[in-house]
Scaffold this active site. Structure first.
Site, short mmCIF file in Angstrom:
data_model
loop_
_atom_site.label_atom_id
_atom_site.label_comp_id
_atom_site.label_asym_id
_atom_site.label_seq_id
_atom_site.Cartn_x
_atom_site.Cartn_y
_atom_site.Cartn_z
N ASP A 182 0.84 -1.20 0.00
CA ASP A 182 0.00 0.00 0.00
C ASP A 182 0.87 1.25 0.00
OD1 ASP A 182 -2.32 -1.63 0.18
OD2 ASP A 182 -1.95 -1.86 2.32
N HIS A 209 -5.56 -3.59 5.46
CA HIS A 209 -5.17 -3.91 4.09
C HIS A 209 -6.34 -4.50 3.30
CE1 HIS A 209 -2.74 -4.90 0.65
NE2 HIS A 209 -3.15 -6.16 0.72
N1 LIG Z 1 -0.40 -8.44 1.86
C1 LIG Z 1 -0.46 -8.04 0.60
O1 LIG Z 1 -0.25 -6.85 0.31
C2 LIG Z 1 -0.73 -9.00 -0.50
C3 LIG Z 1 -1.17 -10.27 -0.22
N2 LIG Z 1 -1.39 -11.17 -1.23
C4 LIG Z 1 -1.86 -12.50 -0.84
O2 LIG Z 1 -0.76 -13.42 -0.87
C5 LIG Z 1 -1.27 -14.75 -1.02
C6 LIG Z 1 -0.47 -15.52 -2.06
O3 LIG Z 1 -0.63 -14.96 -3.33
P1 LIG Z 1 0.08 -15.60 -4.63
O4 LIG Z 1 1.49 -15.88 -4.34
O5 LIG Z 1 -0.29 -14.75 -5.77
O6 LIG Z 1 -0.71 -16.98 -4.72
P2 LIG Z 1 -0.24 -18.34 -5.46
O7 LIG Z 1 -1.42 -19.23 -5.53
O8 LIG Z 1 0.50 -18.02 -6.70
O9 LIG Z 1 0.81 -18.95 -4.44
C7 LIG Z 1 0.44 -19.40 -3.18
C8 LIG Z 1 1.37 -20.53 -2.78
O10 LIG Z 1 0.98 -20.96 -1.49
C9 LIG Z 1 1.17 -22.36 -1.46
N3 LIG Z 1 0.44 -22.96 -0.36
C10 LIG Z 1 -0.86 -23.28 -0.26
N4 LIG Z 1 -1.10 -23.87 0.92
C11 LIG Z 1 0.07 -23.91 1.58
C12 LIG Z 1 0.48 -24.41 2.83
N5 LIG Z 1 -0.39 -24.99 3.66
N6 LIG Z 1 1.77 -24.30 3.17
C13 LIG Z 1 2.65 -23.71 2.34
N7 LIG Z 1 2.34 -23.23 1.13
C14 LIG Z 1 1.06 -23.33 0.76
C15 LIG Z 1 0.70 -22.84 -2.83
O11 LIG Z 1 1.21 -24.14 -3.11
C16 LIG Z 1 1.28 -21.75 -3.72
O12 LIG Z 1 2.56 -22.09 -4.17
C17 LIG Z 1 -2.76 -14.58 -1.36
O13 LIG Z 1 -3.52 -14.82 -0.21
C18 LIG Z 1 -2.86 -13.13 -1.78
O14 LIG Z 1 -4.13 -12.60 -1.61
C19 LIG Z 1 -1.16 -10.85 -2.53
C20 LIG Z 1 -0.71 -9.59 -2.87
C21 LIG Z 1 -0.51 -8.55 -1.89
O1 LIG Z 2 -5.66 -7.37 -4.10
C1 LIG Z 2 -5.32 -8.52 -3.76
O2 LIG Z 2 -6.09 -9.47 -3.68
C2 LIG Z 2 -3.89 -8.74 -3.39
C3 LIG Z 2 -3.47 -7.66 -2.50
O3 LIG Z 2 -3.69 -7.70 -1.30
C4 LIG Z 2 -2.93 -6.45 -3.10
O4 LIG Z 2 -2.52 -6.46 -4.27
O5 LIG Z 2 -2.89 -5.43 -2.39
#
Ligand SMILES: NC(=O)C1=CN([C@@H]2O[C@H](COP(=O)(O)OP(=O)(O)OC[C@H]3O[C@@H](n4cnc5c(N)ncnc54)[C@H](O)[C@@H]3O)[C@@H](O)[C@H]2O)C=CC1
Ligand SMILES: O=C([O-])CC(=O)C(=O)O
Length: 347
Positions: A182, A209
């Site tokens: 953010d 967030h």
């Molecule tokens: N805090 C923030 O600003 C942001 C948060 N996110 C969040 O981050 C998370 C991940 O996003 P992506 O990497 O794009 O998803 P993705 O689906 O590409 O990767 C997630 C990974 O987590 C793994 N996974 C699932 N269950 C698991 C477990 N029990 N133990 C270990 N690994 C496990 C999967 O195998 C996969 O490799 C989502 O919840 C998304 O919303 C995404 C962008 C910004």
């Molecule tokens: O928007 C989403 O789902 C992933 C996220 O938290 C971000 O990009 O800020």
């Protein structure tokens, strides 16, 4: 000779570690030894984040854990000629080894959004994932700083706190919701509108967030731009709040922000490491246990130190528009926090 030595070390390590993929690189850097574990390391965020943490000279040991795919990611990243030793762990039975001795644990494990979904729509799947991972953290590295990326952050951080409380390991100074993306967005969008060089820009972002809970404080942005109208501030605020959705829609079903998130996650983890190493005046925004508002968790500027949170900084003076934004976000943030606490205690 070095090749022969590496081969023999690699072979003996592989023998002693059953399913773990172990690959090493060596260096004589003098920064303290620091182990960073990434849970969800084979995912869209996990892979570029693994790359960026491999480039960080403060890391001596990089532990990459996922339910699948980590041997390949670890082998790939480990060939980069930087300080850290890289170890890939796959599957539940290796989670303990992945976590043991970790100073910082970064959690981007879980499902991302598709167009039309809110972050809260991820709760049903991600709450259980985060709960399981935090149970293991409490057991294997109870003193680690935990950087929670998995959404909905407004609920997953409270879930983590409850899991740690139940295990008797909770230390509010060591649990962080990562809201750095953010801040990264607010800086970028502000610099573009104010026409100032982005490298010198700072903008605090407070609240939580998700949607309206993300409250950028452009009245405190530096350098202060006098050329922005009230309408432009409103538009900048909205764009920052909707930044995640902008990426989700542009990716059209292929997930959410991964590259900018990896960058943001790497910045925040680096700040945690610097704090642990005693670097003074390390300040980042993060969603932490807080008394800044009446809510038990809130994102604001936080000073990081040798034990994690050294000081949760106040909000400073807000514009009338920001004051309204603060009032408006409290009910949603409260209910997301309560949802997380309830989940952790009933299941
Ligand atoms: N805090 C923030 O600003 C942001 C948060 N996110 C969040 O981050 C998370 C991940 O996003 P992506 O990497 O794009 O998803 P993705 O689906 O590409 O990767 C997630 C990974 O987590 C793994 N996974 C699932 N269950 C698991 C477990 N029990 N133990 C270990 N690994 C496990 C999967 O195998 C996969 O490799 C989502 O919840 C998304 O919303 C995404 C962008 C910004
Ligand atoms: O928007 C989403 O789902 C992933 C996220 O938290 C971000 O990009 O800020």
């Amino acid at each position: 000779m070095r090749t022969a030595m590496m081969k023999s070390i690699r072979s003996s390590l592989q023998k002693s570690s059953s399913s773990a993929t172990i690959l090493r690189s060596y260096s004589s850097d003098s920064a303290p030894e620091r182990k960073v574990a990434i849970l969800g390391a084979a995912g869209g965020i996990g892979q570029p984040l693994s790359l960026l943490m491999k480039l960080n000279p403060l890391v001596s040991s990089l532990s990459l854990y996922d339910i699948a795919g980590t041997p390949g990611v670890a082998a790939d990243v480990s060939h980069i000629n930087t300080r850290s030793e890289v170890v890939g762990y796959m599957g539940d039975e290796n989670l303990g080894k992945a976590l043991e001795g970790a100073d910082v644990v970064i959690i981007p494990a879980g499902v991302p959004r598709k167009p039309g979904m809110t972050r809260d729509d991820l709760f049903n799947i991600n709450a259980g994932i985060v709960k399981g991972l935090c149970t293991a953290i409490a057991k294997y590295c109870p003193h680690a700083l935990v950087n929670m990326i998995s959404n909905p952050v407004n609920s997953t951080v409270p879930i983590a706190s409850e899991v740690f409380k139940k295990a008797g390991t909770y230390d509010e100074k060591r649990l962080f919701g990562v809201t750095t993306l953010d801040v990264v967005r607010a800086k970028t969008f502000y610099a573009g509108k104010a026409k100032v060089p982005v490298a010198g820009v700072n903008v605090p972002v407070v609240g939580g967030h998700a949607g309206v809970t993300i409250l950028p404080l452009f009245s405190q942005a530096t350098p202060q731009a006098n050329n922005l109208s009230d309408e432009e501030i409103v538009a900048l605020t909205k764009r920052t709040q909707d930044g995640g959705t902008e990426v989700v829609e542009a990716k059209a079903g292929k997930g959410s922000a991964t590259l900018s998130m990896a960058y943001a996650g790497a910045i925040f983890a680096d700040a945690c490491l610097k704090g642990l190493n005693g670097v003074p005046d390390v300040v980042e925004c993060s969603f932490v246990q807080s008394t800044v508002t009446q809510l038990p968790f809130f994102a604001s500027k936080v000073r990081l130190g040798k034990n994690g949170v050294e000081e949760v900084l106040g909000l400073g003076s807000l514009s009338d528009y920001e004051k309204q934004g603060l009032e408006a976000l409290l009910p949603e943030l409260k209910s997301s926090i309560e949802k997380g606490i309830k989940f952790a205690n009933q299941s």
